[in-house]
Design a protein around this motif. Structure first.
Motif, PDB file in Angstrom:
ATOM      1  N   ARG A   8      -2.318  -6.318  -9.683  1.00  0.00           N
ATOM      2  CA  ARG A   8      -1.713  -6.134  -8.371  1.00  0.00           C
ATOM      3  C   ARG A   8      -0.777  -7.288  -8.046  1.00  0.00           C
ATOM      4  O   ARG A   8      -1.007  -8.424  -8.462  1.00  0.00           O
ATOM      5  N   PRO A   9       0.266  -7.006  -7.266  1.00  0.00           N
ATOM      6  CA  PRO A   9       1.125  -8.111  -6.833  1.00  0.00           C
ATOM      7  C   PRO A   9       0.391  -9.014  -5.849  1.00  0.00           C
ATOM      8  O   PRO A   9      -0.598  -8.616  -5.225  1.00  0.00           O
ATOM      9  N   ALA A  93       8.748  -7.472  -5.599  1.00  0.00           N
ATOM     10  CA  ALA A  93       8.734  -6.044  -5.901  1.00  0.00           C
ATOM     11  C   ALA A  93       9.023  -5.195  -4.668  1.00  0.00           C
ATOM     12  O   ALA A  93       9.561  -4.085  -4.785  1.00  0.00           O
ATOM     13  N   HIS A  94       8.680  -5.707  -3.488  1.00  0.00           N
ATOM     14  CA  HIS A  94       8.822  -4.908  -2.273  1.00  0.00           C
ATOM     15  C   HIS A  94       8.775  -5.842  -1.074  1.00  0.00           C
ATOM     16  O   HIS A  94       8.125  -6.894  -1.117  1.00  0.00           O
ATOM     17  N   VAL A  95       9.446  -5.455   0.004  1.00  0.00           N
ATOM     18  CA  VAL A  95       9.397  -6.183   1.269  1.00  0.00           C
ATOM     19  C   VAL A  95       8.887  -5.239   2.345  1.00  0.00           C
ATOM     20  O   VAL A  95       9.354  -4.095   2.456  1.00  0.00           O
ATOM     21  N   VAL A  96       7.940  -5.722   3.141  1.00  0.00           N
ATOM     22  CA  VAL A  96       7.434  -4.974   4.290  1.00  0.00           C
ATOM     23  C   VAL A  96       7.890  -5.702   5.545  1.00  0.00           C
ATOM     24  O   VAL A  96       7.527  -6.865   5.767  1.00  0.00           O
ATOM     25  N   TYR A  97       8.716  -5.037   6.346  1.00  0.00           N
ATOM     26  CA  TYR A  97       9.192  -5.594   7.607  1.00  0.00           C
ATOM     27  C   TYR A  97       8.264  -5.109   8.714  1.00  0.00           C
ATOM     28  O   TYR A  97       8.259  -3.927   9.063  1.00  0.00           O
ATOM     29  N   ALA A 198      11.479   3.337   3.616  1.00  0.00           N
ATOM     30  CA  ALA A 198      10.412   4.143   4.198  1.00  0.00           C
ATOM     31  C   ALA A 198       9.996   3.518   5.513  1.00  0.00           C
ATOM     32  O   ALA A 198      10.199   2.313   5.731  1.00  0.00           O
ATOM     33  N   VAL A 199       9.442   4.328   6.399  1.00  0.00           N
ATOM     34  CA  VAL A 199       9.059   3.854   7.725  1.00  0.00           C
ATOM     35  C   VAL A 199       7.643   4.321   8.033  1.00  0.00           C
ATOM     36  O   VAL A 199       7.293   5.487   7.796  1.00  0.00           O
ATOM     37  N   HIS A 200       6.824   3.408   8.550  1.00  0.00           N
ATOM     38  CA  HIS A 200       5.500   3.734   9.061  1.00  0.00           C
ATOM     39  C   HIS A 200       5.427   3.273  10.504  1.00  0.00           C
ATOM     40  O   HIS A 200       6.199   2.411  10.939  1.00  0.00           O
ATOM     41  N   ARG A 201       4.474   3.802  11.233  1.00  0.00           N
ATOM     42  CA  ARG A 201       4.264   3.402  12.619  1.00  0.00           C
ATOM     43  C   ARG A 201       2.805   3.054  12.843  1.00  0.00           C
ATOM     44  O   ARG A 201       1.925   3.659  12.240  1.00  0.00           O
ATOM     45  N   ILE A 223       0.985   0.556   1.211  1.00  0.00           N
ATOM     46  CA  ILE A 223       2.392   0.356   0.854  1.00  0.00           C
ATOM     47  C   ILE A 223       2.505  -0.421  -0.452  1.00  0.00           C
ATOM     48  O   ILE A 223       3.278  -0.060  -1.354  1.00  0.00           O
ATOM     49  N   ALA A 224       1.727  -1.487  -0.576  1.00  0.00           N
ATOM     50  CA  ALA A 224       1.834  -2.350  -1.754  1.00  0.00           C
ATOM     51  C   ALA A 224       1.341  -1.667  -3.022  1.00  0.00           C
ATOM     52  O   ALA A 224       1.779  -2.004  -4.125  1.00  0.00           O
ATOM     53  N   ASP A 225       0.434  -0.705  -2.879  1.00  0.00           N
ATOM     54  CA  ASP A 225      -0.088   0.019  -4.036  1.00  0.00           C
ATOM     55  C   ASP A 225       0.880   1.079  -4.541  1.00  0.00           C
ATOM     56  O   ASP A 225       0.748   1.560  -5.663  1.00  0.00           O
ATOM     57  N   ALA A 226       1.848   1.477  -3.707  1.00  0.00           N
ATOM     58  CA  ALA A 226       2.783   2.528  -4.099  1.00  0.00           C
ATOM     59  C   ALA A 226       3.909   1.931  -4.921  1.00  0.00           C
ATOM     60  O   ALA A 226       4.302   0.784  -4.716  1.00  0.00           O
ATOM     61  N   PRO A 227       4.467   2.679  -5.867  1.00  0.00           N
ATOM     62  CA  PRO A 227       5.584   2.161  -6.644  1.00  0.00           C
ATOM     63  C   PRO A 227       6.801   1.961  -5.767  1.00  0.00           C
ATOM     64  O   PRO A 227       7.024   2.692  -4.813  1.00  0.00           O
ATOM     65  N   GLY A 228       7.604   0.964  -6.090  1.00  0.00           N
ATOM     66  CA  GLY A 228       8.789   0.650  -5.299  1.00  0.00           C
ATOM     67  C   GLY A 228      10.065   1.143  -5.935  1.00  0.00           C
ATOM     68  O   GLY A 228      11.132   0.582  -5.719  1.00  0.00           O
ATOM     69  N   ASP A 229      10.002   2.185  -6.756  1.00  0.00           N
ATOM     70  CA  ASP A 229      11.178   2.598  -7.515  1.00  0.00           C
ATOM     71  C   ASP A 229      11.787   3.893  -7.000  1.00  0.00           C
ATOM     72  O   ASP A 229      12.533   4.550  -7.704  1.00  0.00           O
ATOM     73  N   GLY A 230      11.450   4.249  -5.761  1.00  0.00           N
ATOM     74  CA  GLY A 230      12.009   5.468  -5.204  1.00  0.00           C
ATOM     75  C   GLY A 230      11.029   6.624  -5.229  1.00  0.00           C
ATOM     76  O   GLY A 230      11.289   7.671  -4.664  1.00  0.00           O
ATOM     77  N   ALA A 231       9.878   6.455  -5.878  1.00  0.00           N
ATOM     78  CA  ALA A 231       8.874   7.519  -5.949  1.00  0.00           C
ATOM     79  C   ALA A 231       7.914   7.418  -4.775  1.00  0.00           C
ATOM     80  O   ALA A 231       7.859   6.437  -4.054  1.00  0.00           O
ATOM     81  N   ASP A 232       7.116   8.485  -4.592  1.00  0.00           N
ATOM     82  CA  ASP A 232       6.047   8.509  -3.600  1.00  0.00           C
ATOM     83  C   ASP A 232       6.510   8.082  -2.206  1.00  0.00           C
ATOM     84  O   ASP A 232       5.860   7.287  -1.538  1.00  0.00           O
TER      85      ASP A 232
END
Length: 243
Positions: A8-9, A93-97, A198-201, A223-232
């Motif tokens: 995991r990252p 690998a990914h940024v969560v704002y 992607a957006v979550h609330r 979010i972190a478990d999902a791939p960051g390559d455009g999938a899912d």
């Protein structure tokens, strides 16, 4: 490890203005219990006369200490130095704002709000009046009061400095809108979130890491478990889209 044996990252969580790494304590306990490695960073603009580049260096220094990929979670003002840093780092690998400023190159916090740049950018922005209502409206009273007591003045320069790079154009990102936020109104978050893949609330005020750390932790790990390559559910970074 993930289900398929991939490490995991590491999660790097970055605080906002007037705050410090202390604000993440409840959330990092949740993440640690879920088996995630977490790190924090102390942005020098909170309490010191430092600017965006100083904060960016602090984020980059922490990213360099991480062995392997990282997912960066940025809150509020923290989104600005994170945006600059991930454009230069090679292991994000990914940024969560999280109710954060997802600005573009050439933009600043004051500029985003249409506020004039001060003629003298030195000095500090005082802790806002009534910070409990502004930041911690849904946090239990004693905890909210304790958090407010730890706030420090914020460097004016950090609000007036402009970004020169926008990492979200090349690194996948997700925006988490805090629906009851009194500090960064949801209408602004909706505008900023349009830049994310992607957006979550979440039904929280400005500080869900204090008001609902379990729910926020579950969302971040999802979010972190999902791939960051455009999938899912993730779209490609903006620079790679045909839009």
């Amino acid at each position: 490890m993930t289900a398929d044996g991939v490490p995991r990252p590491t999660l790097l969580v970055v605080h906002g203005a007037w705050h410090g790494p202390w604000c993440w304590s409840s959330l990092t306990k949740v993440l640690d219990a879920r088996g995630w490695r977490t790190r924090t960073v102390d942005l020098p603009s909170a309490g010191h006369e430092a600017g965006l580049q100083d904060d960016t260096r602090a984020v980059l220094d922490e990213l360099r200490r991480i062995d392997g990929p990282a997912v960066v979670v940025a809150h509020s003002y923290g989104g600005i130095p994170v945006t600059q840093a991930v454009a230069q780092a090679g292991n994000v690998a990914h940024v969560v704002y999280l109710a954060a400023y997802q600005l573009d190159a050439g933009e600043s916090l004051l500029g985003y709000h249409g506020a004039p740049v001060p003629s003298d950018p030195h000095g500090f922005q005082a802790v806002p009046d009534n910070p409990v209502a502004l930041f911690y409206g849904d946090v239990p009273g004693p905890e909210a009061d304790a958090a407010a007591a730890r706030l420090v003045p914020q460097s004016t320069r950090s609000f007036s400095d402009s970004l020169t790079q926008a990492g979200w154009r090349t690194v996948p990102s997700t925006y988490v809108i805090c629906e009851h936020d009194q500090a960064l109104p949801p209408k602004h978050q909706e505008e900023l979130a349009a830049r994310s893949g992607a957006v979550h609330r979440i039904a929280s005020g400005h500080s869900p890491f204090l008001s609902m750390p379990a729910q926020l932790g579950a969302l971040i790990t999802q979010i972190a478990d999902a791939p960051g390559d455009g999938a899912d559910g993730f779209r490609q970074p903006a620079a790679q889209r045909n839009e």
